[in-house]
Scaffold this motif. Sequence first.
Motif, PDB file in Angstrom:
ATOM      1  N   VAL A  38      23.304  24.088  56.447  1.00  0.00           N
ATOM      2  CA  VAL A  38      24.061  23.013  55.866  1.00  0.00           C
ATOM      3  C   VAL A  38      23.271  22.732  54.605  1.00  0.00           C
ATOM      4  CG1 VAL A  38      25.303  21.825  56.424  1.00  0.00           C
ATOM      5  CG2 VAL A  38      24.642  23.360  58.196  1.00  0.00           C
ATOM      6  N   LEU A  39      24.872  22.358  53.803  1.00  0.00           N
ATOM      7  CA  LEU A  39      24.249  21.244  52.556  1.00  0.00           C
ATOM      8  C   LEU A  39      25.658  20.264  52.335  1.00  0.00           C
ATOM      9  CD1 LEU A  39      23.913  24.051  49.904  1.00  0.00           C
ATOM     10  CD2 LEU A  39      22.003  22.794  51.104  1.00  0.00           C
ATOM     11  N   THR A  60      20.195  16.791  51.516  1.00  0.00           N
ATOM     12  CA  THR A  60      20.645  17.523  51.901  1.00  0.00           C
ATOM     13  C   THR A  60      21.085  18.739  52.138  1.00  0.00           C
ATOM     14  OG1 THR A  60      20.490  18.806  49.307  1.00  0.00           O
ATOM     15  CG2 THR A  60      21.677  16.484  48.787  1.00  0.00           C
ATOM     16  N   GLY A  61      20.080  19.503  52.691  1.00  0.00           N
ATOM     17  CA  GLY A  61      19.578  20.663  53.378  1.00  0.00           C
ATOM     18  C   GLY A  61      19.417  20.955  54.776  1.00  0.00           C
ATOM     19  N   PHE A  62      19.319  21.658  55.603  1.00  0.00           N
ATOM     20  CA  PHE A  62      19.233  21.487  56.794  1.00  0.00           C
ATOM     21  C   PHE A  62      19.243  23.133  57.307  1.00  0.00           C
ATOM     22  CE2 PHE A  62      23.375  19.079  58.202  1.00  0.00           C
ATOM     23  CZ  PHE A  62      22.651  19.826  58.811  1.00  0.00           C
ATOM     24  N   ARG A  63      18.116  23.301  58.786  1.00  0.00           N
ATOM     25  CA  ARG A  63      18.746  24.449  59.483  1.00  0.00           C
ATOM     26  C   ARG A  63      19.818  24.407  60.805  1.00  0.00           C
ATOM     27  NH1 ARG A  63      16.243  28.988  56.840  1.00  0.00           N
ATOM     28  NH2 ARG A  63      14.996  28.614  55.254  1.00  0.00           N
ATOM     29  N   HIS A  64      20.563  24.967  60.891  1.00  0.00           N
ATOM     30  CA  HIS A  64      20.656  24.599  62.851  1.00  0.00           C
ATOM     31  C   HIS A  64      21.402  25.845  63.412  1.00  0.00           C
ATOM     32  CE1 HIS A  64      23.896  22.609  65.121  1.00  0.00           C
ATOM     33  NE2 HIS A  64      24.871  23.619  65.283  1.00  0.00           N
ATOM     34  N   ALA A  90       4.054  19.279  55.885  1.00  0.00           N
ATOM     35  CA  ALA A  90       5.220  19.184  55.334  1.00  0.00           C
ATOM     36  C   ALA A  90       5.531  19.177  53.736  1.00  0.00           C
ATOM     37  CB  ALA A  90       4.661  17.140  55.024  1.00  0.00           C
ATOM     38  N   ARG A  91       4.735  19.864  53.369  1.00  0.00           N
ATOM     39  CA  ARG A  91       5.347  19.790  51.565  1.00  0.00           C
ATOM     40  C   ARG A  91       6.151  21.702  51.928  1.00  0.00           C
ATOM     41  NH1 ARG A  91       0.633  19.917  49.437  1.00  0.00           N
ATOM     42  NH2 ARG A  91      -0.372  22.555  49.494  1.00  0.00           N
ATOM     43  N   HIS A  92       5.381  22.382  52.768  1.00  0.00           N
ATOM     44  CA  HIS A  92       6.010  23.804  53.286  1.00  0.00           C
ATOM     45  C   HIS A  92       7.037  23.508  53.365  1.00  0.00           C
ATOM     46  CE1 HIS A  92       6.303  27.898  54.277  1.00  0.00           C
ATOM     47  NE2 HIS A  92       7.853  27.841  55.038  1.00  0.00           N
ATOM     48  N   ALA A  93       7.624  22.221  54.480  1.00  0.00           N
ATOM     49  CA  ALA A  93       8.970  22.336  54.948  1.00  0.00           C
ATOM     50  C   ALA A  93       9.864  21.773  53.956  1.00  0.00           C
ATOM     51  CB  ALA A  93       8.617  21.232  56.262  1.00  0.00           C
ATOM     52  N   LEU A  94       9.506  21.178  52.914  1.00  0.00           N
ATOM     53  CA  LEU A  94       9.963  20.262  52.160  1.00  0.00           C
ATOM     54  C   LEU A  94      10.705  21.237  51.197  1.00  0.00           C
ATOM     55  CD1 LEU A  94       8.336  16.362  50.944  1.00  0.00           C
ATOM     56  CD2 LEU A  94      11.018  17.076  52.509  1.00  0.00           C
ATOM     57  N   GLU A  95       9.818  22.559  50.855  1.00  0.00           N
ATOM     58  CA  GLU A  95      10.075  22.930  49.856  1.00  0.00           C
ATOM     59  C   GLU A  95      10.683  24.167  50.472  1.00  0.00           C
ATOM     60  OE1 GLU A  95       6.283  25.293  49.101  1.00  0.00           O
ATOM     61  OE2 GLU A  95       5.964  23.075  47.199  1.00  0.00           O
ATOM     62  N   HIS A  96      10.955  24.892  51.374  1.00  0.00           N
ATOM     63  CA  HIS A  96      11.876  25.899  52.560  1.00  0.00           C
ATOM     64  C   HIS A  96      13.001  25.387  53.272  1.00  0.00           C
ATOM     65  CE1 HIS A  96       7.622  27.897  51.365  1.00  0.00           C
ATOM     66  NE2 HIS A  96       8.465  28.892  51.004  1.00  0.00           N
ATOM     67  N   ASP A  97      13.268  24.106  52.988  1.00  0.00           N
ATOM     68  CA  ASP A  97      14.803  23.864  53.846  1.00  0.00           C
ATOM     69  C   ASP A  97      14.226  23.298  55.462  1.00  0.00           C
ATOM     70  OD1 ASP A  97      16.317  21.640  52.248  1.00  0.00           O
ATOM     71  OD2 ASP A  97      17.925  23.702  52.005  1.00  0.00           O
ATOM     72  N   LEU A  98      13.160  22.764  55.272  1.00  0.00           N
ATOM     73  CA  LEU A  98      12.556  23.558  57.285  1.00  0.00           C
ATOM     74  C   LEU A  98      13.220  22.014  58.025  1.00  0.00           C
ATOM     75  CD1 LEU A  98       9.804  26.042  57.369  1.00  0.00           C
ATOM     76  CD2 LEU A  98      12.113  25.680  57.688  1.00  0.00           C
TER      77      LEU A  98
END
Length: 316
Positions: A223-224, A209-213, A297-305
Motif C-alpha cells: 500500500v502506497l 508512504t509504503g507498507f505491507r498488508h 532496521a536498515r533492511h526494513a526501511l530499504e524493502h518497505d517491511l
Amino acid sequence: MAADVQWWARLAREVRAAGRGDLPVETPLRSVRDALGFDCAALVSGSRQRTTTVNLGYPADMLGYLTTTYRWKCPIHRRAARLGLPLRFVDVPDVHQTRTYREGIQPYGFREGVTLPLAPGAGPERSFVALSSTHDRPLDDGSVLALTMLSHDLAALADPGAEPGDPAADVVLFVSPGKVEVRSALPARLPLNEREARLAARCATAERTGFRHRDADGGWWRVLARARRPDGVLLRISRVPEPGPLTGRELDVVGLVARGWSNERISAALGIAVRTVRSHVESALVKLDCANRTALARHALEHDLDTLAALEAAHR
C-alpha cells in the motif's frame, strides 16, 4: 454520433481528473460510451498480470475474449496497436471473415465498434479501450481524431495516480473525511475495509508512504499512500508475493524495530510478551541475514517491511 467541442473539453477535464485519482476511472469511460452512442466499453490495462480495469456492459465471456485472444492474437487489435491509432470495424477489410467477428462480435449482436490503443506502450502490451455497439453506424471521423488526441491522457486511467517508479496498482482508493471511494479496482473483494483504509490514510501519510498488508483471505498487498488536496489521500494498492520468510507478526515487530523501538515498547504496543518480541527479532535477524538490530532496521526501511498493525501501534 458526434459530440460538440464543449463536450470534448469537459471530457478532457474528466479524463485528467480520473488519471490523477480525483474521479473514478469509470466516469470518463461512461461519458465516452454514452455520448458517442456505444452500448459497451472496457478499459484493458497494459500488463499480463492486470487485465480489465473497468468494464461497462460487456458480457463476461466477451470480456474474457477481449483480455485474452483478442488482445494477443486478433489481427484487428494488433494492427491498431502497431499503428497506435483508433481502428473501427468498418475500417477493417473482410472483418466478417475474422475470428473476432465470429467469436467476439456476432454472438453478442455487435455490429460496429472501435479499438483505441493508448499511449505509452507498444504492441499488445499497450492498454486499450474497446467500444462496441449494436447499431451499424461507424464513429465519425472527427470523434476518431479527438479520441486519438486524448489517448495519452486516457492511458493514465489504466493506473490512476501513478508516479515514476510506482508498481502498477490493482486497487486505487480515495479516502476523504466523508467516505472511502473506489477509483479503480480489479479484485472481487477490496484488500482494505473502510476502517483499515482510513487508518492507512491517516498513519501512512504522516510517517512513511509504503507498507505491507495481509487481507482477510491471506493475500499480501503493498500500500502506497499519497496526499491529494488538503482533505484526501490516494491509496495505491498492489498485490505482492508473501513477504519472504517472515511471518505476519514478525513483520509487525520488524516495522517497529525500524522505528528504533525497544523490545519493551514493542511488547506494550502489540500486546505480546517481551520474550515473544525478542524471539521474533532473533528470528528476523536469522531469516534476513542481518547482523544486528541496526542492520535489520536498515533492511526494513530499504524493502518497505512495514505493516498496518505497526503503523497503528506507532500512532495509537
